[in-house]
Design an enzyme around this catalytic site. Structure first.
Site, PDB file in Angstrom:
ATOM      1  N   LYS A 183       1.862   1.788  -5.197  1.00 25.23           N
ATOM      2  CA  LYS A 183       2.401   1.144  -6.406  1.00 25.23           C
ATOM      3  C   LYS A 183       1.466   1.340  -7.594  1.00 25.23           C
ATOM      4  CE  LYS A 183       2.448  -2.723  -4.213  1.00 25.23           C
ATOM      5  NZ  LYS A 183       2.095  -2.239  -2.879  1.00 25.23           N
ATOM      6  N   HIS A 217      -4.759  -2.046  -5.681  1.00 23.31           N
ATOM      7  CA  HIS A 217      -3.977  -0.935  -6.225  1.00 23.31           C
ATOM      8  C   HIS A 217      -4.922   0.165  -6.693  1.00 23.31           C
ATOM      9  CE1 HIS A 217      -0.249  -3.652  -7.077  1.00 23.31           C
ATOM     10  NE2 HIS A 217      -0.672  -3.715  -5.833  1.00 23.31           N
ATOM     11  N   GLN A 267       2.041  -6.175  -3.106  1.00 21.69           N
ATOM     12  CA  GLN A 267       2.563  -6.269  -1.730  1.00 21.69           C
ATOM     13  C   GLN A 267       3.855  -5.447  -1.612  1.00 21.69           C
ATOM     14  OE1 GLN A 267       1.407  -9.626  -3.184  1.00 21.69           O
ATOM     15  NE2 GLN A 267      -0.491  -8.733  -2.493  1.00 21.69           N
ATOM     16  N   ASP A 305       0.807  -1.225   0.000  1.00 22.68           N
ATOM     17  CA  ASP A 305       0.000   0.000   0.000  1.00 22.68           C
ATOM     18  C   ASP A 305       0.843   1.279   0.000  1.00 22.68           C
ATOM     19  OD1 ASP A 305      -2.212  -1.662   0.095  1.00 22.68           O
ATOM     20  OD2 ASP A 305      -2.266  -1.646   2.280  1.00 22.68           O
TER      21      ASP A 305
HETATM   22  P1  GDP Z   1      -0.722   0.078  -3.539  1.00 24.48           P
HETATM   23  O1  GDP Z   1      -1.295  -1.172  -3.001  1.00 24.48           O
HETATM   24  O2  GDP Z   1       0.748   0.201  -3.289  1.00 24.48           O
HETATM   25  O3  GDP Z   1      -1.072   0.317  -4.985  1.00 24.48           O
HETATM   26  O4  GDP Z   1      -1.389   1.269  -2.711  1.00 24.48           O
HETATM   27  P2  GDP Z   1      -2.944   1.419  -2.347  1.00 24.48           P
HETATM   28  O5  GDP Z   1      -3.642   1.966  -3.520  1.00 24.48           O
HETATM   29  O6  GDP Z   1      -3.481   0.189  -1.749  1.00 24.48           O
HETATM   30  O7  GDP Z   1      -2.849   2.447  -1.161  1.00 24.48           O
HETATM   31  C1  GDP Z   1      -2.366   3.727  -1.346  1.00 24.48           C
HETATM   32  C2  GDP Z   1      -3.472   4.734  -0.963  1.00 24.48           C
HETATM   33  O8  GDP Z   1      -2.934   6.010  -0.855  1.00 24.48           O
HETATM   34  C3  GDP Z   1      -4.554   4.822  -2.015  1.00 24.48           C
HETATM   35  O9  GDP Z   1      -5.743   5.181  -1.388  1.00 24.48           O
HETATM   36  C4  GDP Z   1      -4.047   5.944  -2.904  1.00 24.48           C
HETATM   37  O10 GDP Z   1      -5.085   6.621  -3.603  1.00 24.48           O
HETATM   38  C5  GDP Z   1      -3.429   6.860  -1.891  1.00 24.48           C
HETATM   39  N1  GDP Z   1      -2.272   7.623  -2.344  1.00 24.48           N
HETATM   40  C6  GDP Z   1      -1.269   7.235  -3.171  1.00 24.48           C
HETATM   41  N2  GDP Z   1      -0.329   8.205  -3.240  1.00 24.48           N
HETATM   42  C7  GDP Z   1      -0.742   9.215  -2.446  1.00 24.48           C
HETATM   43  C8  GDP Z   1      -0.192  10.513  -2.082  1.00 24.48           C
HETATM   44  O11 GDP Z   1       0.897  10.924  -2.518  1.00 24.48           O
HETATM   45  N3  GDP Z   1      -0.951  11.263  -1.229  1.00 24.48           N
HETATM   46  C9  GDP Z   1      -2.141  10.848  -0.742  1.00 24.48           C
HETATM   47  N4  GDP Z   1      -2.798  11.643   0.087  1.00 24.48           N
HETATM   48  N5  GDP Z   1      -2.669   9.656  -1.039  1.00 24.48           N
HETATM   49  C10 GDP Z   1      -1.978   8.852  -1.877  1.00 24.48           C
HETATM   50  P1  IMO Z   2      -0.902  -4.319  -2.094  1.00 28.24           P
HETATM   51  O1  IMO Z   2      -0.444  -4.914  -3.424  1.00 28.24           O
HETATM   52  C1  IMO Z   2      -0.853  -4.592   2.221  1.00 28.24           C
HETATM   53  C2  IMO Z   2      -0.727  -8.625   3.946  1.00 28.24           C
HETATM   54  C3  IMO Z   2      -1.924  -9.102   4.740  1.00 28.24           C
HETATM   55  C4  IMO Z   2      -1.241  -9.998   5.733  1.00 28.24           C
HETATM   56  C5  IMO Z   2      -0.152 -10.673   4.894  1.00 28.24           C
HETATM   57  C6  IMO Z   2      -0.536 -12.037   4.344  1.00 28.24           C
HETATM   58  O2  IMO Z   2      -2.207  -3.614  -2.158  1.00 28.24           O
HETATM   59  O3  IMO Z   2       0.198  -3.528  -1.493  1.00 28.24           O
HETATM   60  P2  IMO Z   2      -2.165 -12.813   2.402  1.00 28.24           P
HETATM   61  O4  IMO Z   2      -3.628 -12.644   2.202  1.00 28.24           O
HETATM   62  O5  IMO Z   2      -1.319 -12.269   1.311  1.00 28.24           O
HETATM   63  O6  IMO Z   2      -1.791 -14.227   2.720  1.00 28.24           O
HETATM   64  O7  IMO Z   2      -1.817 -11.970   3.732  1.00 28.24           O
HETATM   65  O8  IMO Z   2       0.089  -9.778   3.820  1.00 28.24           O
HETATM   66  N1  IMO Z   2      -1.026  -8.162   2.577  1.00 28.24           N
HETATM   67  C7  IMO Z   2      -1.009  -6.884   2.201  1.00 28.24           C
HETATM   68  N2  IMO Z   2      -0.837  -5.754   2.921  1.00 28.24           N
HETATM   69  N3  IMO Z   2      -1.020  -4.523   0.895  1.00 28.24           N
HETATM   70  C8  IMO Z   2      -1.164  -5.644   0.155  1.00 28.24           C
HETATM   71  O9  IMO Z   2      -1.179  -5.626  -1.194  1.00 28.24           O
HETATM   72  C9  IMO Z   2      -1.220  -6.888   0.812  1.00 28.24           C
HETATM   73  N4  IMO Z   2      -1.384  -8.161   0.399  1.00 28.24           N
HETATM   74  C10 IMO Z   2      -1.246  -8.925   1.486  1.00 28.24           C
HETATM   75  O10 IMO Z   2      -2.582  -8.029   5.356  1.00 28.24           O
HETATM   76  O11 IMO Z   2      -0.594  -9.251   6.728  1.00 28.24           O
HETATM   77 MG    MG Z   3      -2.874  -1.778  -1.791  1.00 31.48          MG
END
Ligand code: GDP
Ligand code: IMO
Ligand code: MG
Length: 444
Positions: free
Chosen positions: A15, A40, A225, A12
């Protein structure tokens, strides 16, 4: 020229949105590991896309390949493709015939295995999507691959071999009654239907050959991840069951190592830490500031809705990530989220049993006992971040620049992009390798 986007923390980090930025110059975007445990987010002009399996590049109309290293929940895949179509996109998605299928009994296993762990000590806090059990079956040679869904006889043979053993195991080891998830006939019908749809829509490919045939294409590998959730290089056992690190991009897409190593390997860094699920996190803190960050950035799991744990930026974790991945650059996002805080610190090293430690120990007990040593930073005020993004790097508050440069210097890599909000327009792009890098290659 190719590029690889890797999570450098606990997932999170942003990416999806950085894949969207660097995907501008890509022809193909490849997911190489993980499954629908990922979430994502890409935000463009107020439209938000939350993708779990479909590669983030499809939002820009790029071809998205789900590589052999992924485990595919077909219900999620089709729900996502259909939802994108309903929103007026024409997602060009292909799935490797060698990717493994997540079956309903994997979700049951995920649940019973997690329930059997002790909440205080051994629970992982998985996303409950059957990811671990699907990878365990892959390693144990009990898995079913996407290609087999296209072949009724192969599918039936595999199901008949595997399902009765799974059922016997779950009943004996966990003393639970099993249901439809272990019914060969029902599974056969459901997954043959998926197979027919995959076939009809021409979604299944030999992804390695597909990529090899496009040797002039610019490929962006999209990690899911993060490094500290990697089953080898993360904080085992509080990890996911795949390899989100750069080596995983090679194995999980069927490309030669040079396809990744000769390109850019970009570590996506969030300006603080978040973690969903259990495991060590030395810089974790609770209280008002954590709640404020959580609210401001919407730090609740995209997949599970669980509140994410919050911590300060942890350089030992980033050094470890830079080393195992060979980052050639990083991105730094969520700088806007830190605006207006009363205090801002970064952990530059740990203290463990009186010793200074600059990277992450392999034992989770030791990692838990690490005491963070903090560097203090001057904060910056909240402001119109879209205007800042328009103004470019120089328009960032000076203290935010100092913070970013400290991280870049410690890791000895440049920063290619900075996030000051979730949207594409809230991004400061200093180098876009598949766009500018390619232009330079053509000029040379
Ligand atoms: P990923 O799993 O690495 O693709 O990340 P996620 O999308 O799960 O989580 C990132 C969260 O932060 C999402 O809600 C994005 O919209 C938000 N986000 C990403 N970059 C920024 C940033 O620079 N500022 C803010 N405020 N939010 C961001
Ligand atoms: P993105 O791609 C954050 C965490 C779960 C748990 C551990 C194992 O959005 O960054 P699993 O279901 O994979 O066996 O869970 O990994 N986890 C993540 N945490 N972002 C993710 O994906 C995750 N995918 C799995 O919360 O701790
Ligand atoms: Mg994510």
């Amino acid at each position: 020229m190719n590029a690889t986007v890797i999570g450098s923390q606990f997932g999170d980090e942003g990416k999806g949105r950085m894949t969207d930025i660097f995907g501008e110059g890509a022809d193909v975007v490849v997911r190489f590991q993980g499954g629908n445990n990922a979430g994502h987010t890409i935000t463009v002009g107020g439209e938000e896309y939350a993708l779990r399996l479909v590669p983030s590049g499809v939002v820009r109309g790029k071809t998205g390949v789900v590589g052999n290293g992924c485990v595919v929940g077909l219900d999620t895949l089709f729900t996502e493709i259909d939802a994108l179509r309903e929103r007026g996109l024409d997602p060009d998605v292909l799935v490797s015939d060698r990717a493994h299928v997540v079956l309903p009994y994997h979700r049951v296993l995920d649940d019973v295995e997690e329930a059997a762990r002790d909440e205080e000590t051994t629970a992982v806090g998985t996303t409950g999507n059957g990811i671990g059990p699907a990878y365990a079956d892959k390693a144990g040679r009990h898995g079913i691959r996407v290609g087999e869904l296209l072949d009724a006889e192969a599918l039936r043979t595999r199901l008949e071999h595997v399902v009765s053993r799974k059922r016997a195991y779950v009943e004996a080891a966990y003393d639970v009654e099993t249901g439809d998830e272990f019914d060969v006939e029902g599974l056969f019908e459901e997954f043959r239907a998926y197979g027919r749809r995959l076939d009809r829509e021409g979604l299944v490919v030999d992804a390695s050959s597909f990529l090899a045939e496009r040797e002039d294409a610019a490929v962006l590998f999209e990690g899911a991840q993060g490094t500290h959730l990697d089953r080898d290089h993360g904080g085992y056992p509080f990890v996911t069951s795949s390899n989100p690190t750069a080596g995983g991009a090679v194995v999980g897409s069927g490309v030669p190592p040079q396809a990744v190593a000769d390109g850019e390997i970009i570590g996506v860094v969030k300006a603080y830490l978040s973690r969903v699920g259990a495991g060590p996190m030395p810089t974790e803190f609770e209280g008002e500031v954590a709640a404020e960050i959580r609210e401001r950035a919407g730090e609740f799991g995209t997949v599970t809705g669980r509140p994410r744990r919050i911590g300060w930026l942890d350089l030992p974790m980033l050094r470890h990530a830079a080393r195992v991945n060979g980052f050639t650059a990083i991105t730094l996002s969520h700088l806007d989220v830190l605006a207006g805080l009363d205090e801002l610190v970064v952990c530059d090293a740990y203290e463990l049993d009186g010793e200074r430690v600059e990277t992450v120990p392999s034992s989770p007990d030791e990692w838990t006992r690490c005491e963070p040593r903090f560097e203090r930073f001057e904060t910056w005020d909240d402001r119109d971040w879209i205007a800042v993004a328009e103004g470019g790097y120089g328009a960032l508050p000076e203290n935010a620049r100092a913070y970013a440069e400290y991280v870049a210097d410690e890791l000895d890599v440049p920063i290619y992009a900075l996030g000051v909000g979730p949207g594409r327009e809230a991004t400061i792009v200093r180098e876009n390798p598949l766009v500018q890098g390619r232009e330079r290659e053509l000029e040379a």
